[in-house]
Design a protein around this motif. Structure first.
Motif, PDB file in Angstrom:
ATOM      1  N   LYS A  81       0.943  -1.149   0.069  1.00 31.74           N
ATOM      2  CA  LYS A  81      -0.004  -0.151   0.040  1.00 31.74           C
ATOM      3  C   LYS A  81       0.845   1.282  -0.211  1.00 31.74           C
ATOM      4  O   LYS A  81       1.114   1.874   0.955  1.00 31.74           O
ATOM      5  CB  LYS A  81      -0.921  -0.224   1.155  1.00 31.74           C
ATOM      6  N   GLU A  83       0.518   4.193  -0.926  1.00 30.74           N
ATOM      7  CA  GLU A  83       0.104   5.480  -0.691  1.00 30.74           C
ATOM      8  C   GLU A  83       0.226   5.939   0.767  1.00 30.74           C
ATOM      9  O   GLU A  83       0.067   7.081   1.042  1.00 30.74           O
ATOM     10  CB  GLU A  83      -1.621   5.272  -1.062  1.00 30.74           C
ATOM     11  N   TYR A  84       0.223   4.944   1.586  1.00 33.05           N
ATOM     12  CA  TYR A  84       0.683   5.406   2.982  1.00 33.05           C
ATOM     13  C   TYR A  84       2.308   5.823   3.199  1.00 33.05           C
ATOM     14  O   TYR A  84       2.495   6.085   4.441  1.00 33.05           O
ATOM     15  CB  TYR A  84       0.423   4.346   3.937  1.00 33.05           C
ATOM     16  N   GLU A 243      -3.459  14.881   4.562  1.00 33.62           N
ATOM     17  CA  GLU A 243      -3.499  13.841   4.780  1.00 33.62           C
ATOM     18  C   GLU A 243      -4.648  12.781   5.319  1.00 33.62           C
ATOM     19  O   GLU A 243      -4.770  11.935   5.548  1.00 33.62           O
ATOM     20  CB  GLU A 243      -2.191  13.237   5.321  1.00 33.62           C
ATOM     21  N   ARG A 245      -7.351  12.034   4.017  1.00 28.86           N
ATOM     22  CA  ARG A 245      -7.936  10.862   2.855  1.00 28.86           C
ATOM     23  C   ARG A 245      -7.149   9.519   3.503  1.00 28.86           C
ATOM     24  O   ARG A 245      -7.887   8.552   3.848  1.00 28.86           O
ATOM     25  CB  ARG A 245      -7.645  11.276   1.753  1.00 28.86           C
ATOM     26  N   LEU A 246      -5.760   9.679   3.761  1.00 31.57           N
ATOM     27  CA  LEU A 246      -4.893   8.622   4.163  1.00 31.57           C
ATOM     28  C   LEU A 246      -5.626   8.230   5.645  1.00 31.57           C
ATOM     29  O   LEU A 246      -5.802   6.939   5.876  1.00 31.57           O
ATOM     30  CB  LEU A 246      -3.438   8.939   4.157  1.00 31.57           C
ATOM     31  N   LYS A 249      -8.659   6.201   5.487  1.00 31.18           N
ATOM     32  CA  LYS A 249      -8.443   4.773   5.098  1.00 31.18           C
ATOM     33  C   LYS A 249      -7.855   3.974   6.154  1.00 31.18           C
ATOM     34  O   LYS A 249      -8.291   2.734   6.490  1.00 31.18           O
ATOM     35  CB  LYS A 249      -7.776   4.704   3.800  1.00 31.18           C
TER      36      LYS A 249
END
Length: 393
Positions: A81, A83-84, A243, A245-246, A249
């Motif tokens: 992942k 994106e993190y 951040e 959005r992160l 999730k």
């Protein structure tokens, strides 16, 4: 738009440092007093309670909160992942500080601390001890995290050659960093299995304690990333990268893990016929439901999509999740532990001040290092000025 890490910059001795600095100095002085004059000079530890707040809070809860780097390592490098990735360095720094202070708490808790090197000497250490596995894994993991953060130091110093050499072995370092906490975090649950009936049945579980400890490590790790990230973004007053959005999730991932923990927790109580103890109306029942309510509040917040998009609710949910897991760890290691024979324990003012001082040390060290090293993600390669402006406030 790039999210390459950049030093935060700004003045080193800011308001938080001035506020927490005296607590750090007091903590150091009390540790020196303990090391020179013995445990009895600062603590209420005794034969029935061989460990107290330093282990229950500073180690078990402290290293749980320090699992952010480990949890993100699994998300980024094991489950791919990527994106993190911008969240990894801040989490690793907090993890390194938390684990280092957890190791220090073990040192000051040991009666004969000068014998600590013995667990590295073959023929002296006890290979059947859970404490040996925990100590060795934690020691190696602190070194692993230092290596994982070494690129930030190399970048700051401009050592490109050292950085290239380090990158060649980084895959092995990351793999080791993903493995070691899984071992010692589960072992921290195994420690209290040996206490047997001395731990109240609502928390004692000969089969599930290691798994519960491992699950809470993951939950606390992801939750602390959301919690600390929210605080940093608040301090930057919107000048840093968004951040949220992160974090949303990650909150969804945490809610799944928490739901699994609660199902297993109640399942174990029902299977073993212990659920009735939760409705006994005594001190332990109240302690149990406080822990469950905190977790349930966080689960409700993180499970609703609209709530995960609200920064304030994300912060509240992460805090509630952390407190719920911390309550579980504090209960099974101390609050729900009764050695019998008339033994009592309550932390002294010195013990509490040392624990508070550890928190102050971590805050001050974190603020110093994010100002000096490329830890936090910048909006772009030329966007250093907003950070400097925020750091002056």
């Amino acid at each position: 738009m790039s999210h390459d890490p950049k030093p935060l910059g700004g003045k080193l001795f800011s308001k938080p440092i001035i506020i927490f600095g005296p607590l750090v100095i007091l903590c150091v002085l009390l540790i020196v007093k303990r090391l020179v004059f013995g445990l009895g000079s600062v603590s209420d530890l005794n034969g029935g309670y061989p460990w107290g707040i330093w282990i229950a809070f500073d180690l078990l809860i402290g290293t749980g909160f320090a699992c952010g780097g480990w949890a993100l390592a699994w998300a980024v490098y094991v489950f791919n992942k990527g994106e993190y990735h911008p969240l990894v360095r801040p989490a690793l720094l907090a993890s390194l500080l938390g684990y280092s202070l957890g190791g220090l708490s073990i040192t000051i808790d040991l009666g004969r601390y000068w014998n600590m090197p013995n667990f590295f000497i073959p023929g002296i250490f006890n290979v059947n001890s859970v404490l040996l596995e925990t100590a060795v894994c934690m020691t190696i993991y602190i070194g692993v995290m230092a290596l994982e953060l070494a690129p930030a130091f190399c970048e700051r110093m401009g050592w490109k050659v050292s950085l290239k050499r380090l990158n060649k072995i980084m895959f092995f370092v990351i793999a080791l960093g993903a493995l070691l906490p899984a071992m010692h975090q589960s072992s921290m649950g195994s420690l209290m299995i040996a206490a047997g009936y001395k731990v109240h049945p609502l928390w004692q579980s000969y089969e599930m304690l290691p798994l519960f400890s491992l699950l809470t490590a993951f939950i606390m790790g992801f939750s602390i990333v959301v919690f600390e990230g929210s605080l940093v973004q608040s301090g930057l007053k919107g000048n840093g990268p968004d951040e949220k959005r992160l974090f949303g999730k990650l909150a969804l991932t945490v809610s799944v893990l928490m739901a699994l923990f609660l199902v297993l927790r109640f399942g174990e109580l029902i299977y073993r016929g212990k659920l009735g103890l939760a409705f006994a109306g005594d001190y332990y029942a109240v302690l149990f439901w406080c822990e469950i309510v905190l977790m349930a509040i966080a689960l409700a917040v993180f499970s609703i999509p609209a709530f995960r998009r609200d920064s304030r609710l994300l912060y509240i949910g992460a805090l509630s999740m952390m407190l719920g897991c911390a309550a579980w760890r504090l209960a099974y290691s101390l609050l729900a532990f009764d050695p019998g024979n008339g033994y009592h324990y309550f932390p002294t003012a010195e013990e509490l001040l040392i624990s508070i001082g550890f928190v102050a040390v971590e805050i001050c060290a974190y603020l110093f290092l994010i100002r000096l090293l490329p830890i936090l993600p910048a909006v772009n390669k030329t966007a250093a000025h907003p950070y400097h402006e925020a750091s002056k406030s």
